[in-house]
Design an enzyme around this catalytic site. Structure first.
Site, PDB file in Angstrom:
ATOM      1  N   SER A 114       0.833  -1.210   0.000  1.00  0.00           N
ATOM      2  CA  SER A 114       0.000   0.000   0.000  1.00  0.00           C
ATOM      3  C   SER A 114       0.864   1.254   0.000  1.00  0.00           C
ATOM      4  CB  SER A 114      -0.926  -0.008   1.217  1.00  0.00           C
ATOM      5  OG  SER A 114      -0.184  -0.200   2.412  1.00  0.00           O
ATOM      6  N   ASN A 123      -1.865  -2.609  13.186  1.00  0.00           N
ATOM      7  CA  ASN A 123      -3.318  -2.429  13.227  1.00  0.00           C
ATOM      8  C   ASN A 123      -3.722  -1.201  14.031  1.00  0.00           C
ATOM      9  OD1 ASN A 123      -3.130  -4.813  11.886  1.00  0.00           O
ATOM     10  ND2 ASN A 123      -4.122  -6.083  13.456  1.00  0.00           N
ATOM     11  N   HIS A 166     -40.028  23.486  -9.466  1.00  0.00           N
ATOM     12  CA  HIS A 166     -40.088  22.645 -10.679  1.00  0.00           C
ATOM     13  C   HIS A 166     -39.361  23.315 -11.852  1.00  0.00           C
ATOM     14  CE1 HIS A 166     -43.436  20.511  -8.596  1.00  0.00           C
ATOM     15  NE2 HIS A 166     -43.750  21.736  -8.206  1.00  0.00           N
ATOM     16  N   SER A 212     -14.718  26.670 -26.238  1.00  0.00           N
ATOM     17  CA  SER A 212     -14.865  25.439 -27.002  1.00  0.00           C
ATOM     18  C   SER A 212     -13.758  25.393 -28.048  1.00  0.00           C
ATOM     19  CB  SER A 212     -16.235  25.429 -27.683  1.00  0.00           C
ATOM     20  OG  SER A 212     -16.211  24.586 -28.814  1.00  0.00           O
ATOM     21  N   LYS A 246     -18.450  30.101 -27.801  1.00  0.00           N
ATOM     22  CA  LYS A 246     -18.802  29.456 -26.540  1.00  0.00           C
ATOM     23  C   LYS A 246     -17.960  29.922 -25.353  1.00  0.00           C
ATOM     24  CE  LYS A 246     -21.218  26.276 -25.863  1.00  0.00           C
ATOM     25  NZ  LYS A 246     -21.161  24.866 -26.248  1.00  0.00           N
ATOM     26  N   ASN A 278     -17.977  28.262 -21.631  1.00  0.00           N
ATOM     27  CA  ASN A 278     -18.625  27.175 -20.891  1.00  0.00           C
ATOM     28  C   ASN A 278     -18.334  27.237 -19.396  1.00  0.00           C
ATOM     29  OD1 ASN A 278     -19.572  26.090 -23.336  1.00  0.00           O
ATOM     30  ND2 ASN A 278     -17.632  25.021 -23.662  1.00  0.00           N
ATOM     31  N   GLU A 315     -19.481  22.749 -13.840  1.00  0.00           N
ATOM     32  CA  GLU A 315     -19.772  21.387 -14.303  1.00  0.00           C
ATOM     33  C   GLU A 315     -18.874  20.374 -13.616  1.00  0.00           C
ATOM     34  OE1 GLU A 315     -21.247  22.837 -18.718  1.00  0.00           O
ATOM     35  OE2 GLU A 315     -19.285  21.936 -18.487  1.00  0.00           O
ATOM     36  N   TYR A 337      -9.226  -6.508  12.941  1.00  0.00           N
ATOM     37  CA  TYR A 337      -8.564  -6.113  11.699  1.00  0.00           C
ATOM     38  C   TYR A 337      -8.638  -7.200  10.637  1.00  0.00           C
ATOM     39  CZ  TYR A 337      -5.279  -4.337   8.311  1.00  0.00           C
ATOM     40  OH  TYR A 337      -4.728  -3.882   7.141  1.00  0.00           O
ATOM     41  N   GLN A 382      -7.347  -2.125   4.463  1.00  0.00           N
ATOM     42  CA  GLN A 382      -6.365  -1.329   3.728  1.00  0.00           C
ATOM     43  C   GLN A 382      -7.058  -0.544   2.604  1.00  0.00           C
ATOM     44  OE1 GLN A 382      -2.205  -2.678   3.151  1.00  0.00           O
ATOM     45  NE2 GLN A 382      -2.764  -2.953   1.021  1.00  0.00           N
ATOM     46  N   LYS A 423      -8.222   3.591   2.507  1.00  0.00           N
ATOM     47  CA  LYS A 423      -7.441   4.810   2.285  1.00  0.00           C
ATOM     48  C   LYS A 423      -7.697   5.502   0.963  1.00  0.00           C
ATOM     49  CE  LYS A 423      -4.124   2.837   5.232  1.00  0.00           C
ATOM     50  NZ  LYS A 423      -5.084   1.697   5.222  1.00  0.00           N
TER      51      LYS A 423
HETATM   52  N1  ARG Z   1      -1.077  -1.376   5.249  1.00  0.00           N
HETATM   53  C1  ARG Z   1      -1.978  -1.872   6.220  1.00  0.00           C
HETATM   54  C2  ARG Z   1      -3.308  -1.144   6.133  1.00  0.00           C
HETATM   55  O1  ARG Z   1      -3.357  -0.164   5.497  1.00  0.00           O
HETATM   56  C3  ARG Z   1      -1.414  -1.704   7.593  1.00  0.00           C
HETATM   57  C4  ARG Z   1      -1.942  -2.671   8.578  1.00  0.00           C
HETATM   58  C5  ARG Z   1      -1.440  -4.025   8.278  1.00  0.00           C
HETATM   59  N2  ARG Z   1      -1.840  -4.972   9.284  1.00  0.00           N
HETATM   60  C6  ARG Z   1      -1.763  -6.264   9.091  1.00  0.00           C
HETATM   61  N3  ARG Z   1      -2.196  -7.014  10.061  1.00  0.00           N
HETATM   62  N4  ARG Z   1      -1.377  -6.787   7.957  1.00  0.00           N
HETATM   63  O2  ARG Z   1      -4.282  -1.550   6.668  1.00  0.00           O
END
Ligand code: ARG
Length: 462
Positions: A24, A111, A157, A278, A284, A286, A291, A318, A323, A326
């Site tokens: 991640s 976690n 309306h 445009s 135009k 816009n 939008e 957990y 993950q 995010k």
């Molecule tokens: N990259 C993980 C997340 O965003 C961190 C936590 C990982 N925990 C684990 N038990 N693998 O959630």
């Protein structure tokens, strides 16, 4: 031995495909500052228990400061094995200060760490949103105060309904945004709790003073249950709902302005700075800013529904699914924090075409006032509504404006009409009569302006 944090029980190495799938770091690297802040506070908390000497804690804190410096200056090198921001920072800390870095994670799990980082990060971002939202509200209120004289048709309306004030329309959106600001303040209370010290799920086995740790990190309190603490993502869902609703309000406001800026309405002209041309049609101009604001509301909603789907059905504590919290959160917060200043800029710089607003005020908008005239003469409203409707039809049949009907013609519809019916044909009077609190009269609009101005000068925390 594997270099992975959790490598102890594994013999084989990760399939490269899985390695990439699992990582991640590409997106959670933006948590670097929160991660370091949390780790520094945790090192100090460990020192208070005696598990780390003061000197070891100091080594860790200053080592982390160096890691932070690398991130800040863009010099932090992400390496192949860096699975996420937590492992990356710890890997680098170890390189900088040696094996003592290995004491930092005592009693801690990624976690409780990641849940804490995300809350720290979100708290900062939402404070920015709060300021930006207040700026937007300020722009609307300021315009409302300056342009209080401007009358325009109000719509239901999308059909012309009754005269109102341009300021009243501006404030109608400002109030929705104020609710968003209040809602944000309320949800920050639930963001601002600290999961650190929950360990992987069951709690921290060392005598960590979580209250002190929470205080050090500016959290209102530690989370009350470790199983819940590591798995609770309500604060993410709430932030996404808040962002969705705020963007929905911005979208509806933008939609109004898109309509009002069309040639057919011509009530407002967007500044060049917030419009584009445009590539094909030279004439135009816009309303792209509006939008995009409307369009991006859909994307934020998608982030919210996606996260709720991810959370649904997760077993306790957990799970790696978390993950996935995010990217939607980052995207929604980024989208919102970019949208709010654009909305404020577009609103601050547009120009109002008073003549076109005045031209759109047609006598038929006063049909309700005609009925109300009779009400004031003692006729029951149900009858007056019918009479005014008949007057509209009569005018139409004569190809005349409602206001052009003669007194004789009106009296043929109801005997209560008198000479003073002429006073009905004033848009100003119509608007001024709507003087009950919350209405379109100058006094009632000024009351709203004063109330919002008062709210704006209070600190965001109230
Ligand atoms: N990259 C993980 C997340 O965003 C961190 C936590 C990982 N925990 C684990 N038990 N693998 O959630």
């Amino acid at each position: 031995m594997s270099t992975k944090l959790w490598g102890g029980r594994f013999s084989g190495s990760l399939d490269p495909l899985m390695e990439e799938f699992n990582a991640s770091i590409d997106f959670d690297r933006r948590l670097w500052q929160a991660d370091i802040q949390g780790s520094q506070a945790y090192a100090r908390a460990l020192a208070r228990t005696g598990l780390l000497t003061e000197q070891e804690a100091e080594q860790i804190v200053t080592g982390l400061e160096r890691v932070a410096g690398e991130w800040r200056s863009g010099l932090f090198d992400i390496e192949d094995g860096d699975e996420d921001i937590h492992t990356a920072n710890e890997r680098r800390l170890t390189e900088l200060i040696g094996p003592v870095a290995g004491k930092l994670h005592t009693g801690r799990s990624r976690n409780d760490q990641v849940a804490t980082d995300l809350r720290l990060w979100l708290r900062e971002e939402l404070n920015t949103s709060q300021q930006q939202l207040r700026t937007l509200i300020g722009v609307a209120v300021e315009r409302a105060a300056h342009e209080i004289d401007l009358l325009m048709p109000g719509y239901t309306h999308l059909q012309p309904a009754q005269p109102t004030r341009w300021s009243h329309w501006l404030l109608s959106h400002a109030w929705a945004w104020q609710r968003d600001a209040l809602r944000l303040h309320d949800l920050l209370v639930r963001v601002n709790l600290m999961p650190l010290g929950n360990g992987a799920l069951a709690g921290n086995p060392f005598p960590i003073d979580r209250d002190q740790l929470a205080q050090d990190l500016g959290f209102a309190a530690p989370t009350p249950n470790s199983l819940d603490g590591v798995s609770d993502r309500d604060f993410v869902a709430e932030a996404l709902f808040w962002a969705t609703l705020t963007m929905m309000h911005i979208s509806r406001w933008a939609e109004d302005l898109i309509i009002y800026s069309s040639r057919e309405f011509g009530f407002v002209t967007l500044a060049d700075a917030y419009s584009t041309g445009s590539s094909l049609m030279p004439q135009k101009k816009n309303p792209d800013s509006l939008e995009l604001l409307r369009g991006k509301s859909g994307r934020v909603f998608g982030n919210m529904s996606g996260l709720l789907m991810t959370l649904k059905g997760l077993p306790s504590t957990y799970n790696k699914d978390l993950q996935e919290d995010k990217e939607p959160l980052f995207d929604a917060v980024d989208t919102l924090n970019r949208a709010l200043p654009v909305a404020a800029g577009a609103l601050a710089t547009l120009s109002v075409n008073a003549q076109n607003m005045a031209r759109a005020l047609v006598p038929e908008l006063l049909a309700t006032d005609l009925a109300e005239y009779l009400v004031r003469k003692g006729v029951p409203f149900r009858d007056t509504h019918h009479v005014a409707g008949a007057a509209v039809t009569l005018a139409e049949s004569q190809s005349a404006a409602l206001s052009e009907l003669s007194l004789a013609a009106l009296r043929s519809l109801h005997p209560a009409f008198e000479e003073d019916v002429a006073s009905v044909w004033s848009y100003e009077r119509s608007v001024e009569q709507r003087d009950a609190r919350g209405g379109s009269s100058r006094r009632a609009v000024q009351e709203q302006i004063d109330e919002l101005l008062l709210w704006l000068v209070q600190p965001a925390s109230e």
